[in-house]
Design a protein around this motif. Structure first.
Motif: not given
Length: 300
Positions: A246-250, A259-264, A293-298
């Motif tokens: 979460f801290d690394q926006h992954l 939950i949303i998973l980053s494609p990174a 919402e602000r977190h998701r933008n990152e």
């Protein structure tokens, strides 16, 4: 009146839950300061506390952290709050045997009785005083009378993410010149708000091993303003794997908690660390949504 002169022999008040009363009538019956947020009627073994939205302009932000825990800001409009008078009465009410009754304002001059409370603990935070100067304030944490909390408040060992010195943007003030560290004072009560808000359990898994849970901000300290840094709705309690991601926006979360998973990261990487992609936070508040919402933008 004879029945309000001897403490310990006064009859108990007959307040009804959610009953709306004119505050002046309460004081006509029991006495006590008619203007203060904390009123200690002479001769009665109880304390009346009054909470209202208008106090927020002076740093008095009171709120229900969860269904059973209420946080209440102490008294003192200018300078650092002191553990004296009404504040001391609240801090010592369990030892003195004085009962605490909460009223919330519904309109000017009228309050609603919200129940009897018992102190859990208190801590310190930074807030503006009446003149807009940052000062040390006291936050009291109460539970409803007779309620057994479904968790045990064990604060020792809980990890808290604190800002580095470079991230501190609050200018030095009188409190700091006295040798106190403003960020740590502010983090004390804020941390406890976050812990009570999430009932001492990981927001994702419900895991309750206190020693490894991490209380942190949704919108990081460096990107938040002074009010957002101490807003409990900008806080989340996570176990280490989820906190790191979460801290690394992954990872992030939808407003419905999914939950949303980053494609990174590849799916196999998530599998190896035990993240399935099916996780959901079940008890997000409406107030959490704007921060998420602000977190998701990152998200990466």
């Amino acid at each position: 009146m004879a029945d309000n002169t001897i403490q310990g022999q006064a009859p108990p008040p007959h307040f009804k839950l959610n009953e709306t009363l004119q505050r002046a009538i309460i004081h006509d019956r029991y006495g006590g300061n008619r203007q203060a947020g904390i009123s200690t009627p002479a001769g009665y073994p109880f304390i009346l506390i009054f909470s209202g939205a208008t106090g927020q302009q002076h740093g008095y932000k009171d709120q229900w952290e969860n269904d059973d825990v209420f946080s209440y800001t102490g008294e003192g409009q200018t300078g650092d709050m002191q553990l004296a008078k009404g504040n001391l009465a609240l801090a010592e009410h369990l030892n003195t045997g004085k009962r605490v009754f909460l009223f919330e304002y519904v309109q000017r001059g009228y309050v609603q009785y919200k129940g009897e409370l018992e102190l859990i603990e208190y801590d310190y935070f930074t807030a503006p005083d009446r003149d807009g100067q940052q000062r040390m304030a006291i936050k009291f944490f109460f539970k409803r009378k007779g309620i057994a909390l479904p968790y045990e408040p064990e604060l020792e060992g809980i990890m808290v993410k604190e800002p580095s010195p470079k991230q501190q943007t609050i200018p030095p003030n009188e409190t700091e010149r006295k040798g106190l560290v403003t960020s740590r004072i502010g983090q004390g009560a804020y941390r406890k708000s976050v812990l009570h808000r999430w009932r001492f359990a990981c927001a994702v898994t419900g895991y309750t091993k206190h020693e490894i849970l991490i209380a942190s901000h949704i919108v990081p300290w460096r990107d938040a303003n002074n009010l957002e840094r101490l807003d409990v709705h900008n806080g989340i309690l996570l176990s280490p794997v989820y906190d790191a991601l979460f801290d690394q926006h992954l990872i992030s979360f939808e407003n419905n908690g999914k939950i949303i998973l980053s494609p990174a990261l590849r799916a196999s990487a998530y599998d190896k660390i035990g993240v399935t992609g099916r996780e959901t936070i079940k008890n997000l508040s409406v107030e959490n949504h704007s921060y998420l919402e602000r977190h998701r933008n990152e998200i990466r």
